[in-house]
Enzyme design. Structure first.
Site, PDB file in Angstrom:
ATOM      1  N   LYS A  89      19.009  56.973  24.055  1.00  0.00           N
ATOM      2  CA  LYS A  89      18.275  56.501  22.940  1.00  0.00           C
ATOM      3  C   LYS A  89      19.382  56.491  21.675  1.00  0.00           C
ATOM      4  CE  LYS A  89      14.079  57.138  22.030  1.00  0.00           C
ATOM      5  NZ  LYS A  89      12.622  57.547  21.764  1.00  0.00           N
ATOM      6  N   GLY A 110      10.045  54.399  17.805  1.00  0.00           N
ATOM      7  CA  GLY A 110       9.831  54.498  16.551  1.00  0.00           C
ATOM      8  C   GLY A 110      11.275  54.925  15.979  1.00  0.00           C
ATOM      9  N   PHE A 111      12.019  55.593  16.881  1.00  0.00           N
ATOM     10  CA  PHE A 111      13.389  56.060  16.130  1.00  0.00           C
ATOM     11  C   PHE A 111      14.491  55.154  16.600  1.00  0.00           C
ATOM     12  CE2 PHE A 111      10.281  59.471  16.622  1.00  0.00           C
ATOM     13  CZ  PHE A 111      10.640  60.086  15.708  1.00  0.00           C
ATOM     14  N   ASP A 165       4.744  64.424  18.235  1.00  0.00           N
ATOM     15  CA  ASP A 165       4.465  62.887  18.426  1.00  0.00           C
ATOM     16  C   ASP A 165       3.912  62.547  19.790  1.00  0.00           C
ATOM     17  OD1 ASP A 165       4.090  60.348  17.511  1.00  0.00           O
ATOM     18  OD2 ASP A 165       6.175  59.855  17.556  1.00  0.00           O
ATOM     19  N   VAL A 170      16.382  52.184  23.209  1.00  0.00           N
ATOM     20  CA  VAL A 170      16.478  52.700  24.453  1.00  0.00           C
ATOM     21  C   VAL A 170      17.343  51.974  25.250  1.00  0.00           C
ATOM     22  CG1 VAL A 170      15.861  54.340  26.307  1.00  0.00           C
ATOM     23  CG2 VAL A 170      14.748  54.237  24.009  1.00  0.00           C
ATOM     24  N   GLY A 214      13.594  49.228  25.657  1.00  0.00           N
ATOM     25  CA  GLY A 214      12.617  49.204  24.761  1.00  0.00           C
ATOM     26  C   GLY A 214      13.212  49.689  23.319  1.00  0.00           C
TER      27      GLY A 214
END
Ligand SMILES: *[C@@H]1O[C@H](CO)[C@@H](O)[C@H](O)[C@H]1NC(C)=O
Ligand SMILES: *[C@@H]1O[C@H](CO)[C@@H](O)[C@H](O)[C@H]1NC(C)=O
Ligand SMILES: *[C@@H]1O[C@H](CO)[C@@H](O)[C@H](O)[C@H]1NC(C)=O
Ligand SMILES: *[C@@H]1O[C@H](CO)[C@@H](O)[C@H](O)[C@H]1NC(C)=O
Ligand SMILES: *[C@@H]1O[C@H](CO)[C@@H](O)[C@H](O)[C@H]1NC(C)=O
Ligand SMILES: *[C@@H]1O[C@H](CO)[C@@H](O)[C@H](O)[C@H]1NC(C)=O
Ligand SMILES: *[C@@H]1O[C@H](CO)[C@@H](O)[C@H](O)[C@H]1NC(C)=O
Ligand SMILES: *[C@@H]1O[C@H](CO)[C@@H](O)[C@H](O)[C@H]1NC(C)=O
Length: 613
Positions: free
Chosen positions: A377, A358-359, A473, A362, A355
């Site tokens: 990630k 936001g960062f 978050d 992955v 997927g």
């Protein structure tokens, strides 16, 4: 005849004999939406016509279908499947997409191209007298119509703000969501099916080389009878861009029955369209086969050369990569080598992609030698400043152990990239369970447990660890579900990296809109109370089964917190519980949890509870 519009490059090879039977048809040829017109190919008994009425490319079946039972007024079941391919010259400007439409007339008069997809115009968009039901395959993001991205499917009723929409993709049988690119040039098959009994409309999309997935992508429970007339026409419309070609490569339709399968071995060859390998039948001519062999030999040699090149580059680069900065030696056990991650994730291949967050992206991987499954990630990060503190924090986070936290196994640093290695969670994120599995409803027991799990993870981070760790978050996308349906909080501390960054847009407030404490906007500082705020929103979200801000509902429901608060004021707080639970929940637990959610998301930070367990 206004012929500037359409279209037909018909090479009809016609199929079933029941085309005069007004319950369905199979169109076994292909046509191009938009572009130049050629009407001289009517060689088949399946007659498609252009509407001749607008600048948008529209192709409709020449006859209407009876969609309603005249005595009861209910819409019959219907089913359609088609294969399409969008071939774009320039991926940057590739047009707006196309749509399957059901309309009261043969074509849609007055419709505009571009963002209106040949379906509506600026004056009639959203008006109930349109009686147009469409499934859009949208390749451009129009904020005007709340588009979620530039690659999605949506169900449109009388307007371009979709009633439901999701990024293009399908659910494989093992529950993984596989993304698809609509404008890749590959043929994709779409199913639009309505079941009269359950009043359910399903939309499914998949590559042609795999069977139709069991789960639809979009599923809408709604009685369609207010939108349908008794007689309606079916067809396609397109945004008619000049930079892309939109082809329909086969289409079948049926009222009161299952649409006939399209024979894949008869897919036409169109210049520029990429046939899925396994989907290719005997349609290729021998010459093309020979050409393909020659090309693949050349390709093979090039590939070998490329691999050699890459190997040489990697071995050269390794010398530099492996140099550690002094301070990094301290955190030894948590450092992974780039090589190991490269092998584990099969060179960060697209097939391993789990997927996009936001960062960063992955990837799933299997560590060489140990066979441990990991999630990696990959974050691109060009600020050297703050990296030292961040890595120090990773070492701290790496030592955290709690059953409701996703374990961070370590990190790897390479030039402008940072890799974080986590335990792999095969069930994916809570976000998926709440919003992206249309036919899987989390029951109350599971939801209550998930809320308790996240509360206990947060308590650990805030109060039980030697130093206070602020998550920054909290939201369903950052809560992962393990094999036993326990919730585990992931991604902690990452927002901090964002804080350290030089990007002025992210340096003041970290977090996700809808979960950000209104207080933080003034003070600019995160603390445990800002986490509690986000947790409050999270609790409401899990209980009510909807996002914190949902512009598609009625005005009083748009902001989740306000809505729940209002319902409480009116003595009907339980009205907000997810309707998919159909009253199968424990009343006092739901009430408690909703009130807790409201208390935690109280606008005044000091009122929020400090201790969650
Ligand atoms: C139309 O075709 C369907 C299935 O092929 C069949 O069941 C039905 O009886 C036909 N109706 C007419 C009016 O021919
Ligand atoms: C239309 O189709 C006919 C028959 O295939 C062909 O001869 C003719 O050139 C086409 N016209 C245009 C404008 O493409
Ligand atoms: C298309 O339908 C119209 C009636 O709606 C009919 O008059 C016409 O003949 C049909 N065209 C063909 C080619 O069958
Ligand atoms: C319409 O509905 C009535 C009542 O349910 C049913 O008896 C009839 O068979 C239906 N007609 C068709 C064409 O399905
Ligand atoms: C087509 O592409 C060109 C650039 O290649 C772009 O300038 C133009 O706006 C595009 N047209 C549309 C309709 O997207
Ligand atoms: C929009 O479409 C409707 C019919 O669907 C038409 O009556 C109207 O004139 C169109 N408006 C414009 C501005 O083209
Ligand atoms: C829609 O999908 C659901 C779940 O897979 C299924 O139960 C239902 O029968 C489907 N309906 C149609 C019309 O395919
Ligand atoms: C599909 O088309 C091929 C080639 O025209 C034919 O040999 C085959 O029998 C067809 N398959 C079906 C299921 O109709």
């Amino acid at each position: 005849m206004s012929c500037k519009i359409l279209m037909l490059y018909f090479f009809l090879r016609l199929a079933s004999a029941d085309n005069n039977n007004q319950s369905g048809f199979l169109f076994d040829g292909y046509f191009k939406l938009g572009g130049s017109v050629n009407h001289s190919h009517m060689s088949s008994r399946v007659i498609l016509t252009d509407s001749g009425l607008s600048e948008a490319g529209q192709v409709f079946y020449n006859d209407s279908f009876k969609f309603k039972n005249s005595t009861t007024g209910s819409v019959f079941s219907f089913s359609t499947t088609f294969i399409f391919s969008v071939i774009s010259k320039d991926p940057e400007f590739s047009g707006h997409g196309l749509a399957f439409a059901i309309s009261p007339s043969k074509g849609i008069p007055g419709a505009l191209p571009n963002q209106y997809l040949g379906l509506f115009n600026a004056t009639n968009n959203g008006i109930s007298s349109n009686h147009v039901i469409a499934v859009e395959l949208d390749t451009d993001q129009d904020f005007q119509f709340d588009d979620i991205d530039d690659n999605h499917l949506g169900i449109d009723i009388n307007g371009l703000v979709s009633v439901k929409s999701l990024p293009a993709g399908y659910h494989s049988d093992d529950w993984h969501f596989k993304e698809l690119v609509l404008k890749s040039g590959k043929p994709l098959q779409v199913w639009v099916e309505y079941e009269s009994l359950n009043q359910q409309l399903n939309v499914t999309i998949h590559p042609i080389n795999i069977p139709k997935p069991k789960l639809p992508l979009l599923s809408l429970k709604r009685d369609l009878s207010p939108y349908f007339y008794e007689l309606m026409y079916v067809g396609f419309s397109s945004a008619s861009g000049t930079n892309s070609s939109q082809y329909i490569l086969g289409w079948s339709f049926r009222v009161n029955g299952q649409a006939e399968e399209i024979n894949l071995s008869r897919l036409p060859d169109i210049p520029g369209f990429i046939r899925n390998e396994e989907g290719a039948g005997d349609g290729y001519r021998k010459q093309q086969k020979i050409l393909a062999v020659v090309l693949s030999l050349t390709g093979g040699i090039l590939l070998l050369l490329l691999i050699f090149g890459v190997l040489i580059m990697i071995s050269r680069r390794r010398k530099f990569i492996q140099v550690l900065e002094d301070w990094e030696v301290l955190y030894g056990p948590y450092r992974f080598s780039y090589n190991d991650l490269f092998i584990a994730t099969k060179a960060f291949g697209d097939k391993q992609l789990l997927g996009k967050g936001g960062f960063g992206r992955v990837y799933k991987g299997i560590l060489p030698f140990s066979n441990i499954q990991i999630a990696v990630k990959r974050i691109s990060h060009d600020s050297r400043q703050g990296m030292k503190e961040f890595v120090a924090e990773i070492a701290t986070i790496g030592r955290l152990r709690h059953p409701n936290l996703v374990r961070l196994l370590g990190y790897c640093r390479r030039k402008n990239e940072l890799f974080l290695v986590y335990d792999y969670m095969p069930n994916g994120s809570l976000d998926k369970f709440l919003y992206r599995l249309p036919n899987y409803v989390l029951n109350w027991k599971q939801r209550f447990k998930i809320i308790k799990d996240v509360a206990s993870a947060l308590f650990y981070l805030h109060q039980q660890w030697v130093q206070v760790i602020i998550h920054r978050d909290i939201k369903p996308a950052n809560v992962l579900i393990d094999n036993d349906m326990n919730a585990r909080l992931g991604d902690f501390g990452l927002a901090r990296l964002c804080d350290h960054g030089n990007d002025p847009q992210t340096s003041h407030v970290a977090g996700t809109p809808g979960y950000i404490d209104p207080d933080i906007v003034q003070s600019g500082k995160s603390n445990t109370r800002t986490d509690i705020y986000a947790f409050g929103v999270f609790v409401l979200e899990v209980t009510c089964g909807r996002r914190p801000v949902d512009p598609r509902t009625s005005t009083e429901k748009v902001m989740l917190i306000d809505w729940v608060l209002n319902c409480w004021d009116n003595g009907a707080i339980l009205d907000t519980v997810d309707s998919r639970l159909v009253n199968e929940y424990v009343l006092h637990e739901a009430e408690l949890v909703l009130k807790l959610g409201l208390l935690c998301s109280h606008p005044v930070a000091a009122v929020r509870p400090a201790c969650l367990v």
